[in-house]
Design a protein around this motif. Structure first.
Motif, PDB file in Angstrom:
ATOM      1  N   GLN A  64      41.939  21.599  49.225  1.00  0.00           N
ATOM      2  CA  GLN A  64      41.617  22.944  48.735  1.00  0.00           C
ATOM      3  C   GLN A  64      40.328  22.889  47.902  1.00  0.00           C
ATOM      4  O   GLN A  64      39.427  23.714  48.074  1.00  0.00           O
ATOM      5  CB  GLN A  64      42.828  23.431  47.922  1.00  0.00           C
ATOM      6  CG  GLN A  64      42.746  24.852  47.434  1.00  0.00           C
ATOM      7  CD  GLN A  64      42.363  24.912  45.947  1.00  0.00           C
ATOM      8  OE1 GLN A  64      42.586  23.957  45.195  1.00  0.00           O
ATOM      9  NE2 GLN A  64      41.762  26.011  45.560  1.00  0.00           N
ATOM     10  N   MET A  65      40.206  21.861  47.042  1.00  0.00           N
ATOM     11  CA  MET A  65      39.023  21.756  46.169  1.00  0.00           C
ATOM     12  C   MET A  65      37.730  21.573  46.960  1.00  0.00           C
ATOM     13  O   MET A  65      36.700  22.164  46.639  1.00  0.00           O
ATOM     14  CB  MET A  65      39.164  20.542  45.236  1.00  0.00           C
ATOM     15  CG  MET A  65      40.036  20.754  44.034  1.00  0.00           C
ATOM     16  SD  MET A  65      40.504  19.160  43.325  1.00  0.00           S
ATOM     17  CE  MET A  65      38.988  18.577  42.617  1.00  0.00           C
ATOM     18  N   ILE A  66      37.792  20.750  47.991  1.00  0.00           N
ATOM     19  CA  ILE A  66      36.547  20.383  48.684  1.00  0.00           C
ATOM     20  C   ILE A  66      35.945  21.594  49.418  1.00  0.00           C
ATOM     21  O   ILE A  66      34.765  21.614  49.734  1.00  0.00           O
ATOM     22  CB  ILE A  66      36.779  19.179  49.643  1.00  0.00           C
ATOM     23  CG1 ILE A  66      35.473  18.437  49.920  1.00  0.00           C
ATOM     24  CG2 ILE A  66      37.423  19.597  50.956  1.00  0.00           C
ATOM     25  CD1 ILE A  66      35.120  17.396  48.934  1.00  0.00           C
ATOM     26  N   ASN A  67      36.774  22.625  49.621  1.00  0.00           N
ATOM     27  CA  ASN A  67      36.279  23.829  50.305  1.00  0.00           C
ATOM     28  C   ASN A  67      36.016  24.986  49.347  1.00  0.00           C
ATOM     29  O   ASN A  67      35.779  26.105  49.775  1.00  0.00           O
ATOM     30  CB  ASN A  67      37.305  24.269  51.357  1.00  0.00           C
ATOM     31  CG  ASN A  67      37.368  23.252  52.479  1.00  0.00           C
ATOM     32  OD1 ASN A  67      36.337  22.915  53.056  1.00  0.00           O
ATOM     33  ND2 ASN A  67      38.545  22.725  52.770  1.00  0.00           N
ATOM     34  N   ARG A  68      36.061  24.700  48.046  1.00  0.00           N
ATOM     35  CA  ARG A  68      35.904  25.782  47.071  1.00  0.00           C
ATOM     36  C   ARG A  68      34.562  26.493  47.170  1.00  0.00           C
ATOM     37  O   ARG A  68      33.536  25.857  47.432  1.00  0.00           O
ATOM     38  CB  ARG A  68      35.999  25.191  45.662  1.00  0.00           C
ATOM     39  CG  ARG A  68      37.394  25.206  45.130  1.00  0.00           C
ATOM     40  CD  ARG A  68      37.417  24.670  43.724  1.00  0.00           C
ATOM     41  NE  ARG A  68      38.804  24.539  43.302  1.00  0.00           N
ATOM     42  CZ  ARG A  68      39.223  23.795  42.296  1.00  0.00           C
ATOM     43  NH1 ARG A  68      38.354  23.112  41.591  1.00  0.00           N
ATOM     44  NH2 ARG A  68      40.494  23.745  41.983  1.00  0.00           N
ATOM     45  N   LYS A  69      34.616  27.782  46.898  1.00  0.00           N
ATOM     46  CA  LYS A  69      33.377  28.564  46.803  1.00  0.00           C
ATOM     47  C   LYS A  69      33.154  28.996  45.354  1.00  0.00           C
ATOM     48  O   LYS A  69      32.126  29.570  45.004  1.00  0.00           O
ATOM     49  CB  LYS A  69      33.460  29.812  47.703  1.00  0.00           C
ATOM     50  CG  LYS A  69      33.702  29.484  49.172  1.00  0.00           C
ATOM     51  CD  LYS A  69      32.444  28.967  49.864  1.00  0.00           C
ATOM     52  CE  LYS A  69      32.681  28.677  51.334  1.00  0.00           C
ATOM     53  NZ  LYS A  69      33.150  27.325  51.607  1.00  0.00           N
TER      54      LYS A  69
END
Ligand SMILES: Cc1ncc(COP(=O)(O)O)c(C=O)c1O
Length: 510
Positions: A51-56
């Motif tokens: 989830q973190m690695i795709n954060r905007k």
């Protein structure tokens, strides 16, 4: 001996490692992970979740241990050859630095706070602390041979300003065919800076058809150009192919011909074992954001052999005469006279290279700190140094031999699984050309963590990139058709390697 040590021992002895027949099963990967002697070090890092690695937008960080335990939830981060993950100690050290500044302001330069309350010494002493932490990673005789300063390319220029002193007869630099572009620009601009022509002063070692540069070919090129060569500058590990050079042998040979030897260790430091002092290297430079994990653009490192770090009263040189400044003799670089009162290796100078005893007396005459730290220019950023010192605290908990053991096993495991894809491709269609080849040397003594995979069909790279994105795999791609796969022993696992290769297999065989 754990399974990993056994595998590493075989690889160090030049033997084939023994992986189990069911090497491509999650159970076997889990078995290796369970026996990993440095498994606990993964807890020192913030492993991004999927989830973190795709954060905007910025969000909270999970507890690191939770992130580590939730195996299916974390991203598969295999990009330590570009930017290492963040150790938890980096935040701790940087927060301590900010709190020191907020609390005691300018007094932080000289006043060390109670060590029970902070991991940091006075800012004035932080560069030396980082040098002490980096010295064992590069095999320095002592921290005096190491300095934390500037950034890699800046340090390369500073070292060449000091050590590349071409004469009419000795003006060539021997480098390799495909240096990292910044190194090429630095080399070429140095040659031009001296009013020389790149076409005649830069010698590029050429690889064979497998993009491999044998030590023999390096030595032969040195022999061919020895009389005209001022400097040999090579990467410890070539960034594109992942080839690890024989630093010891190449250095010894070039130095025996009176050539100054420098190494760019960007991809080698924190990755492979180095003995720069014993190998007699003249100078080396490296960045700290790859395998040392100090953060993007973090303060860099340099090594200057102790023979070049001497600062002696001028009267100790023979009859007060200026020593020769050409590079035709072997020893003329050892001590040179540039300023009233002291003899030392010439350099571009700034006040932070000045000896602590006089640095703040605002003396007009430069008197360098003996050793590598005498090559500093500016007051270094304390935040940068805090970040580096925090990152290096992880290495205080292990040693390069142990880490390299895991690295040897982890990379050999990745190679074995990749070879399995090639075998399957062959059994589907014996006449077809292999879908990829690994351009990194198969000999573990000639590579670090990284395997560079050259895809036969450049179109596969786009499909692979999409599949990796989908699976939250972070891995470096070099267009048109190279993927660099770098399992980092500090935080990557055998289970992660297996998952990544499964995605590669699916895309490549489909
Ligand atoms: C081999 C090598 N040399 C030089 C550089 C440039 O480093 P910097 O931008 O820190 O000067 C890099 C960056 O990745 C590199 O890999």
């Amino acid at each position: 001996m754990t399974a990993i040590t056994e595998i590493a021992t075989a690889l160090r002895a030049g033997q084939k490692p023994k992986f189990a027949d069911h090497a491509d099963s999650p159970a076997y990967a889990a078995e290796l992970d369970a026996k990993d002697p440095v498994r606990h070090l993964r807890n020192e890092f913030i492993i991004p979740t999927r989830q973190m690695i795709n954060r905007k937008s910025l969000g909270p960080l999970p507890s690191t241990v939770d992130a580590q335990d939730a195996q299916p939830e974390h991203a598969l981060y295999f990009c330590g050859n570009s930017l290492g993950l963040q150790p938890t100690t980096v935040g701790e050290y940087v927060r301590a630095q900010l709190a020191t500044w907020a609390s005691i302001g300018v007094k932080g330069h000289f006043n060390a706070l109670d060590p029970a309350t902070t991991p940091l010494p006075a800012w004035q002493d932080m560069a030396a602390q980082c040098a002490k932490q980096m010295a064992p990673l590069v095999g320095a005789a002592s921290a005096d041979e190491v300095v934390a300063m500037n950034t890699l390319t800046v340090n390369l220029h500073l070292m060449m300003a000091s050590f590349y002193r071409p004469t009419a007869t000795r003006h060539k630099i021997i480098a390799e065919w495909k240096p990292f572009p910044s190194d090429s620009y630095a080399l070429e601009s140095q040659i031009q800076w001296h009013g020389l022509d790149v076409a005649t002063s830069l010698i590029e070692l050429q690889p064979d058809e497998n993009l491999y540069i044998s030590t023999e070919s390096v030595l032969a090129t040195i022999d061919e150009h020895a009389a005209e060569t001022a400097l040999l500058l090579l990467p410890g590990i070539q960034y594109y192919t992942g080839q690890l050079f024989d630093v010891q042998r190449i250095t010894a040979h070039a130095r025996s011909k009176g050539i100054v030897v420098g190494w760019d260790l960007a991809h080698a430091v924190g990755n492979v074992e180095l003995q720069l002092h014993d190998w007699d290297v003249d100078f080396a430079v490296w960045c700290t954001y790859k395998y040392l994990n100090a953060g993007p653009g973090s303060i860099a490192g340099a090594f200057v052999h102790q023979r070049h770090g001497k600062v002696e009263p001028k009267s100790t040189t023979a009859n007060g005469k200026t020593p020769p400044q050409s590079q035709d003799g072997k020893d003329d670089l050892d001590v040179d006279v540039r300023h009233a009162g002291f003899a030392y290796q010439p350099r571009l100078s700034g006040w932070y290279g000045g000896d602590l005893s006089v640095r703040f007396t605002m003396a007009k005459t430069f008197q360098p700190t003996p050793g590598a730290q005498g090559f500093q220019l500016s007051n270094p950023s304390a935040i940068d140094l805090a970040s580096l010192s925090g990152a290096l605290a992880v290495y205080d908990k292990t040693d390069m031999h142990t880490l390299r053991n895991k690295s040897l096993a982890l990379t050999a495991y990745a190679e074995k699984l990749l070879d399995g894809i090639l075998q399957d491709a062959l059994s589907h269609d014996a006449a077809a050309a292999p879908p990829f080849r690994i351009i990194t040397p198969a000999n573990p003594a000639e590579r670090g963590a990284q395997l560079s995979i050259l895809l036969r069909d450049g179109n596969v790279l786009a499909a692979l990139a999409a599949a990796m994105d989908e699976a939250d795999i972070v891995m470096d791609q070099r267009k048109p058709n190279v993927v660099r796969f770098a399992p980092v022993p500090l935080y990557n696992t055998f289970a992660d390697v297996l998952k990544v290769v499964s995605v590669l297999r699916r895309v490549i065989l489909s």
